[in-house]
Motif scaffolding. Structure first.
Motif, PDB file in Angstrom:
ATOM      1  N   MET A 225      15.903 -19.241  15.312  1.00  0.00           N
ATOM      2  CA  MET A 225      15.263 -18.747  16.165  1.00  0.00           C
ATOM      3  C   MET A 225      14.856 -17.131  16.051  1.00  0.00           C
ATOM      4  N   PRO A 226      14.086 -16.895  15.059  1.00  0.00           N
ATOM      5  CA  PRO A 226      13.408 -14.676  15.183  1.00  0.00           C
ATOM      6  C   PRO A 226      13.607 -14.711  16.670  1.00  0.00           C
ATOM      7  N   VAL A 227      14.659 -14.163  18.012  1.00  0.00           N
ATOM      8  CA  VAL A 227      13.825 -13.425  19.805  1.00  0.00           C
ATOM      9  C   VAL A 227      12.956 -12.653  19.540  1.00  0.00           C
ATOM     10  N   MET A 228      11.393 -12.723  19.653  1.00  0.00           N
ATOM     11  CA  MET A 228      10.781 -11.956  20.322  1.00  0.00           C
ATOM     12  C   MET A 228      10.562 -10.984  21.182  1.00  0.00           C
ATOM     13  N   GLU A 229      10.914  -9.531  21.573  1.00  0.00           N
ATOM     14  CA  GLU A 229      10.943  -9.383  22.452  1.00  0.00           C
ATOM     15  C   GLU A 229       9.885  -8.763  22.881  1.00  0.00           C
ATOM     16  N   ARG A 230       8.680  -8.120  23.517  1.00  0.00           N
ATOM     17  CA  ARG A 230       7.639  -7.464  23.708  1.00  0.00           C
ATOM     18  C   ARG A 230       7.940  -5.928  23.393  1.00  0.00           C
ATOM     19  N   ALA A 231       7.686  -5.120  22.326  1.00  0.00           N
ATOM     20  CA  ALA A 231       8.145  -4.088  22.285  1.00  0.00           C
ATOM     21  C   ALA A 231       7.106  -2.983  22.885  1.00  0.00           C
ATOM     22  N   GLU A 232       7.152  -1.535  23.611  1.00  0.00           N
ATOM     23  CA  GLU A 232       6.418  -0.856  24.605  1.00  0.00           C
ATOM     24  C   GLU A 232       5.947  -0.465  23.375  1.00  0.00           C
ATOM     25  N   PRO A 233       4.685   0.040  23.136  1.00  0.00           N
ATOM     26  CA  PRO A 233       3.705   1.317  22.112  1.00  0.00           C
ATOM     27  C   PRO A 233       3.911   2.809  22.743  1.00  0.00           C
ATOM     28  N   VAL A 234       4.854   2.804  21.457  1.00  0.00           N
ATOM     29  CA  VAL A 234       5.164   3.702  20.940  1.00  0.00           C
ATOM     30  C   VAL A 234       4.385   4.985  20.894  1.00  0.00           C
ATOM     31  N   THR A 235       4.999   6.520  21.961  1.00  0.00           N
ATOM     32  CA  THR A 235       4.354   7.087  22.332  1.00  0.00           C
ATOM     33  C   THR A 235       4.131   8.448  20.893  1.00  0.00           C
ATOM     34  N   LEU A 236       3.165   8.539  20.522  1.00  0.00           N
ATOM     35  CA  LEU A 236       2.980   9.986  19.226  1.00  0.00           C
ATOM     36  C   LEU A 236       3.607  10.900  19.845  1.00  0.00           C
ATOM     37  N   ARG A 237       4.087  11.731  19.090  1.00  0.00           N
ATOM     38  CA  ARG A 237       4.425  13.239  19.193  1.00  0.00           C
ATOM     39  C   ARG A 237       3.122  14.193  18.330  1.00  0.00           C
ATOM     40  N   CYS A 238       2.763  14.831  19.183  1.00  0.00           N
ATOM     41  CA  CYS A 238       1.796  15.563  18.595  1.00  0.00           C
ATOM     42  C   CYS A 238       2.471  17.413  19.367  1.00  0.00           C
ATOM     43  N   VAL A 239       1.742  18.226  18.470  1.00  0.00           N
ATOM     44  CA  VAL A 239       2.072  19.966  18.169  1.00  0.00           C
ATOM     45  C   VAL A 239       0.623  20.519  18.960  1.00  0.00           C
TER      46      VAL A 239
ATOM     47  N   GLY B 257      12.274  28.038   4.050  1.00  0.00           N
ATOM     48  CA  GLY B 257      13.131  26.321   3.890  1.00  0.00           C
ATOM     49  C   GLY B 257      12.224  24.971   4.457  1.00  0.00           C
ATOM     50  N   SER B 258      11.030  25.098   4.074  1.00  0.00           N
ATOM     51  CA  SER B 258      10.900  24.230   4.685  1.00  0.00           C
ATOM     52  C   SER B 258       8.590  23.919   4.269  1.00  0.00           C
ATOM     53  N   SER B 259       8.258  22.676   3.897  1.00  0.00           N
ATOM     54  CA  SER B 259       7.380  22.658   3.253  1.00  0.00           C
ATOM     55  C   SER B 259       6.013  22.724   4.833  1.00  0.00           C
ATOM     56  N   TYR B 260       6.981  23.306   6.145  1.00  0.00           N
ATOM     57  CA  TYR B 260       5.998  22.673   6.899  1.00  0.00           C
ATOM     58  C   TYR B 260       6.085  24.260   7.906  1.00  0.00           C
ATOM     59  N   CYS B 261       4.840  23.974   8.508  1.00  0.00           N
ATOM     60  CA  CYS B 261       4.880  25.407   9.805  1.00  0.00           C
ATOM     61  C   CYS B 261       6.117  24.625  10.718  1.00  0.00           C
ATOM     62  N   THR B 262       5.936  25.645  11.159  1.00  0.00           N
ATOM     63  CA  THR B 262       7.035  25.454  12.656  1.00  0.00           C
ATOM     64  C   THR B 262       6.961  24.534  13.435  1.00  0.00           C
ATOM     65  N   PRO B 263       6.159  24.742  14.247  1.00  0.00           N
ATOM     66  CA  PRO B 263       5.531  22.982  14.912  1.00  0.00           C
ATOM     67  C   PRO B 263       5.446  21.527  14.365  1.00  0.00           C
ATOM     68  N   HIS B 264       5.625  21.409  13.198  1.00  0.00           N
ATOM     69  CA  HIS B 264       4.864  20.690  12.578  1.00  0.00           C
ATOM     70  C   HIS B 264       6.259  20.036  11.831  1.00  0.00           C
ATOM     71  N   PHE B 265       6.960  21.211  11.308  1.00  0.00           N
ATOM     72  CA  PHE B 265       9.413  20.471  11.076  1.00  0.00           C
ATOM     73  C   PHE B 265       9.800  20.671  12.229  1.00  0.00           C
ATOM     74  N   HIS B 266       9.016  20.191  13.585  1.00  0.00           N
ATOM     75  CA  HIS B 266      10.064  19.775  14.690  1.00  0.00           C
ATOM     76  C   HIS B 266       9.070  18.444  15.279  1.00  0.00           C
ATOM     77  N   LEU B 267       8.108  18.098  14.632  1.00  0.00           N
ATOM     78  CA  LEU B 267       7.967  17.499  15.218  1.00  0.00           C
ATOM     79  C   LEU B 267       7.973  16.152  13.845  1.00  0.00           C
ATOM     80  N   THR B 268       7.641  16.419  12.985  1.00  0.00           N
ATOM     81  CA  THR B 268       9.192  15.391  11.540  1.00  0.00           C
ATOM     82  C   THR B 268      10.046  15.114  11.701  1.00  0.00           C
ATOM     83  N   ARG B 269      11.128  16.163  12.509  1.00  0.00           N
ATOM     84  CA  ARG B 269      12.431  15.961  12.611  1.00  0.00           C
ATOM     85  C   ARG B 269      12.566  15.093  14.142  1.00  0.00           C
ATOM     86  N   ASP B 270      13.838  14.380  14.113  1.00  0.00           N
ATOM     87  CA  ASP B 270      14.315  13.550  15.185  1.00  0.00           C
ATOM     88  C   ASP B 270      14.277  14.861  16.430  1.00  0.00           C
TER      89      ASP B 270
END
Length: 193
Positions: A103-117, A157-170
């Motif tokens: 049986m799959p173990v269902m664990e409660r996941a914490e809501p993901v906090t979105l990063r924003c710029v 070297g990117s399709s995004y501005c610097t803040p959005h570039f960092h937002l889309t990366r790990d």
């Protein structure tokens, strides 16, 4: 050869069968008891360890002249215990092992906090975008809502501005990719040859 087999006279009735005499006699007795042909074949197969089908029993009974279309439906259940044993044995042979999917173990996941710029987008349409503008999309979440783009100057070297570039990366990833010296070593090695 008209209307017969090779070596048989017109008047001679040749019966070819693969039923053993004991099997035919058992068929005769079970038909006389009024069992259905399914019950008859189950009983004969269990007793003699054969694998006759219901249709084979019907055909054999017709050839023996003991099959009646108007015979009563099966009233007797004399073979039922034996049938149950045979059915249980057959089912146990085909029953899969005791493997069960976990049986799959269902664990409660914490809501993901979105990063924003902190960028105030210019909300340019696709037609208004220029080659040097950030292509980070906004909108389109609701039915019929237009999709617009950031529109600030792009990072090199990117399709995004610097803040959005960092937002889309790990966030744990390095900001700039490391430069490898391997190609330089290959060039130096090629020049030595």
């Amino acid at each position: 050869m008209i209307g017969g087999r090779l070596g048989a006279n017109k008047d001679e009735k040749v019966e070819q069968t693969n039923w053993a005499p004991q099997h035919s006699e058992a068929l005769r007795e079970l038909v006389a008891k009024g069992l259905s042909y399914s019950e008859i074949t189950d009983a004969i197969n269990a007793k003699f360890h054969t694998c006759y089908s219901r249709n084979a029993a019907i055909g054999r009974a017709k050839r023996m002249g003991i099959a009646n279309a108007d015979r009563p439906k099966a009233q007797s259940r004399a073979c039922q215990p034996q049938q149950d044993k045979v059915l249980e044995r057959r089912l146990s042979e085909f029953r899969p092992s005791e493997f069960r999917w976990p049986m799959p173990v269902m664990e409660r996941a914490e809501p993901v906090t979105l990063r924003c710029v902190e960028v105030d987008p210019r909300h340019l349409s696709l037609l208004e975008l220029e080659r040097s503008n950030c292509r980070y999309p906004y909108g389109g979440d609701e039915e019929g809502e237009a999709i617009t783009f950031c529109g600030h100057p792009r990072r090199k070297g990117s399709s995004y501005c610097t803040p959005h570039f960092h937002l889309t990366r790990d966030p744990g990833a390095p900001l700039e990719p490391g430069v490898s010296t391997a190609p330089l070593r290959l060039v130096d090695a090629a020049q030595d040859v």
